[in-house]
Design a protein around this motif. Structure first.
Motif, short mmCIF file in Angstrom:
data_model
loop_
_atom_site.label_atom_id
_atom_site.label_comp_id
_atom_site.label_asym_id
_atom_site.label_seq_id
_atom_site.Cartn_x
_atom_site.Cartn_y
_atom_site.Cartn_z
N ILE A 169 0.83 -1.20 0.00
CA ILE A 169 0.00 0.00 0.00
C ILE A 169 0.87 1.26 0.00
N ARG A 170 2.12 1.14 -0.36
CA ARG A 170 3.03 2.28 -0.30
C ARG A 170 2.58 3.41 -1.23
N GLN A 171 2.37 3.07 -2.50
CA GLN A 171 1.99 4.11 -3.46
C GLN A 171 0.64 4.73 -3.12
N ASP A 172 -0.29 3.91 -2.63
CA ASP A 172 -1.59 4.45 -2.22
C ASP A 172 -1.45 5.43 -1.06
N LEU A 173 -0.55 5.15 -0.13
CA LEU A 173 -0.36 6.04 1.00
C LEU A 173 0.31 7.35 0.58
N TYR A 174 1.25 7.25 -0.35
CA TYR A 174 1.86 8.48 -0.86
C TYR A 174 0.82 9.39 -1.53
N GLU A 175 -0.04 8.77 -2.34
CA GLU A 175 -1.08 9.56 -2.99
C GLU A 175 -2.12 10.05 -1.99
N LEU A 176 -2.39 9.23 -0.98
CA LEU A 176 -3.30 9.65 0.08
C LEU A 176 -2.76 10.88 0.80
N SER A 177 -1.45 10.90 1.03
CA SER A 177 -0.82 12.05 1.67
C SER A 177 -0.98 13.31 0.83
N GLU A 178 -0.75 13.18 -0.49
CA GLU A 178 -0.88 14.34 -1.37
C GLU A 178 -2.32 14.82 -1.45
N ARG A 179 -3.25 13.87 -1.55
CA ARG A 179 -4.67 14.27 -1.64
C ARG A 179 -5.16 14.90 -0.34
N ALA A 180 -4.65 14.44 0.80
CA ALA A 180 -5.06 15.01 2.08
C ALA A 180 -4.65 16.47 2.17
N VAL A 181 -3.50 16.81 1.59
CA VAL A 181 -3.04 18.19 1.61
C VAL A 181 -3.81 19.03 0.59
N ASP A 182 -4.04 18.48 -0.60
CA ASP A 182 -4.66 19.25 -1.68
C ASP A 182 -6.18 19.31 -1.58
N GLU A 183 -6.83 18.18 -1.24
CA GLU A 183 -8.28 18.10 -1.28
C GLU A 183 -8.94 18.03 0.09
N GLY A 184 -8.15 17.78 1.11
CA GLY A 184 -8.72 17.62 2.44
C GLY A 184 -8.73 16.16 2.86
N ALA A 185 -8.74 15.94 4.16
CA ALA A 185 -8.63 14.57 4.69
C ALA A 185 -9.86 13.73 4.33
N GLU A 186 -11.05 14.33 4.36
CA GLU A 186 -12.27 13.54 4.12
C GLU A 186 -12.30 12.96 2.71
N ARG A 187 -12.08 13.79 1.71
CA ARG A 187 -12.09 13.31 0.33
C ARG A 187 -10.95 12.34 0.07
N ALA A 188 -9.81 12.58 0.70
CA ALA A 188 -8.66 11.68 0.53
C ALA A 188 -8.96 10.31 1.12
N ILE A 189 -9.61 10.27 2.28
CA ILE A 189 -9.95 8.99 2.91
C ILE A 189 -10.97 8.24 2.05
N GLU A 190 -11.95 8.95 1.50
CA GLU A 190 -12.94 8.30 0.63
C GLU A 190 -12.25 7.70 -0.60
N TRP A 191 -11.30 8.43 -1.17
CA TRP A 191 -10.57 7.90 -2.33
C TRP A 191 -9.78 6.66 -1.94
N PHE A 192 -9.09 6.70 -0.81
CA PHE A 192 -8.25 5.59 -0.38
C PHE A 192 -9.08 4.33 -0.13
N CYS A 193 -10.20 4.49 0.55
CA CYS A 193 -11.04 3.32 0.85
C CYS A 193 -11.70 2.76 -0.41
N ALA A 194 -11.92 3.62 -1.42
CA ALA A 194 -12.51 3.15 -2.67
C ALA A 194 -11.54 2.27 -3.46
N LYS A 195 -10.26 2.26 -3.09
CA LYS A 195 -9.28 1.41 -3.77
C LYS A 195 -9.47 -0.05 -3.42
N PHE A 196 -10.22 -0.34 -2.39
CA PHE A 196 -10.45 -1.71 -1.95
C PHE A 196 -11.80 -2.20 -2.48
N PRO A 197 -11.98 -3.51 -2.61
CA PRO A 197 -13.25 -4.04 -3.15
C PRO A 197 -14.45 -3.66 -2.29
N ASP A 198 -15.62 -3.64 -2.92
CA ASP A 198 -16.85 -3.28 -2.20
C ASP A 198 -17.20 -4.30 -1.12
#
Length: 289
Positions: A169-198
């Motif tokens: 999950i290294r690359q996902d966490l790096y992108e999560l870090s960037e999205r948390a700074v640019d888009e906010g923690a809430e949207r970044a967390i939603e994006w990160f969790c959407a990477k996993f199956p339903d």
């Protein structure tokens, strides 16, 4: 020998004709360009999006078109070699050669219940177990970070600093870090969790914990909430541990059962050979008639 020399002569004539055809540099460039276009067009025709997604889920950096072309090329090359050998030996063409070529295609098919499909499914399941284990480790580190008494690292910086400790999950966490700074923690967390199956077993719990914690302005309240959720995180970790060892146990059971099955089949074969030997000694009379 005459047939072998005939094949060599045919290939030699074709090779010389090809050299004459592409003798000039401009013709060579056009010919190579044309071959490249045909190869790409063939690759587009045999591209399998489902296989490509399966390869990506297994963590294999292989193109689906290469796998498909390799399968058909292996079967075709085997059939051509066998046909050439039959021609050189002056024996009739065997239908078994075509059957073996078809079996190569079957055994290398990515369908679920075929050998390659079973292997890819095993790789995918193994990767998901490893990935889930790293996700649990991440949420554990997040919990320890937020309950610290002397301040904690902000969510984006925390994800970036801990990403190097993981592999799946290294690359996902790096992108999560960037999205948390640019888009906010809430949207970044939603994006990160959407990477996993339903149908993931605990990603919804992870989403709820992260969103609830990051949505709290009071640090003491967030720390108290995480302490309350500690039992849930511990249960998730325990379930993942059991799932991992259950997977290893199933594999070990299969490996242990193989010698027993082989021994049983050997006993059956020996018994059949013994019966046939006795039947031969009686020359088919008596009770063996």
């Amino acid at each position: 020998m005459d047939r072998l020399l005939l094949l060599i002569a045919v290939f030699g004539v074709v090779y010389v004709a090809l050299l004459v055809f592409v003798s000039s540099s401009s013709r060579q460039e056009r010919y190579i360009l044309r071959l490249g276009l045909r190869w790409n067009k063939l690759g587009e025709r045999v591209q399998n999006d489902k296989l490509q997604q399966l390869l990506q889920d297994c963590g294999l950096a292989i193109s689906a078109r290469k796998v498909t072309l390799f399968r058909y090329s292996a079967a075709l090359i085997y059939w051509l070699v066998q046909v050439s050998a039959d021609f050189v030996r002056a024996v009739p063409f065997s239908v078994y050669d075509l059957l073996v070529a078809a079996l190569i295609l079957v055994f290398t098919s990515p369908q679920r219940f075929l050998p390659l499909g079973l292997f890819l499914a095993w790789l995918h399941q193994r990767r998901m177990i490893q990935k889930d284990g790293e996700l649990i480790s991440f949420i554990r580190l997040y919990e320890n970070n937020r309950v610290r008494k002397h301040g904690y690292v902000q969510f984006g910086a925390f994800c970036g600093s801990t990403a190097g400790h993981f592999y799946y999950i290294r690359q996902d966490l790096y992108e999560l870090s960037e999205r948390a700074v640019d888009e906010g923690a809430e949207r970044a967390i939603e994006w990160f969790c959407a990477k996993f199956p339903d149908n993931h077993s605990f990603i919804n719990d992870i989403r709820s914990i992260l969103l609830a914690t990051e949505g709290m302005d009071d640090d003491q309240e967030a720390a108290a909430y995480l302490r309350e959720q500690g039992k849930m995180i511990a249960k998730i970790s325990s379930d993942q541990y059991l799932k991992k060892w259950s997977f290893i146990g199933d594999l070990s059971t299969i490996i242990n059962v193989i010698p027993s099955i082989a021994t049983f089949l050997m006993i059956v074969c020996l018994a059949m050979q013994y019966i046939m030997l006795i039947k031969g000694n009686f020359n088919g009379v008596g009770m063996f008639q």
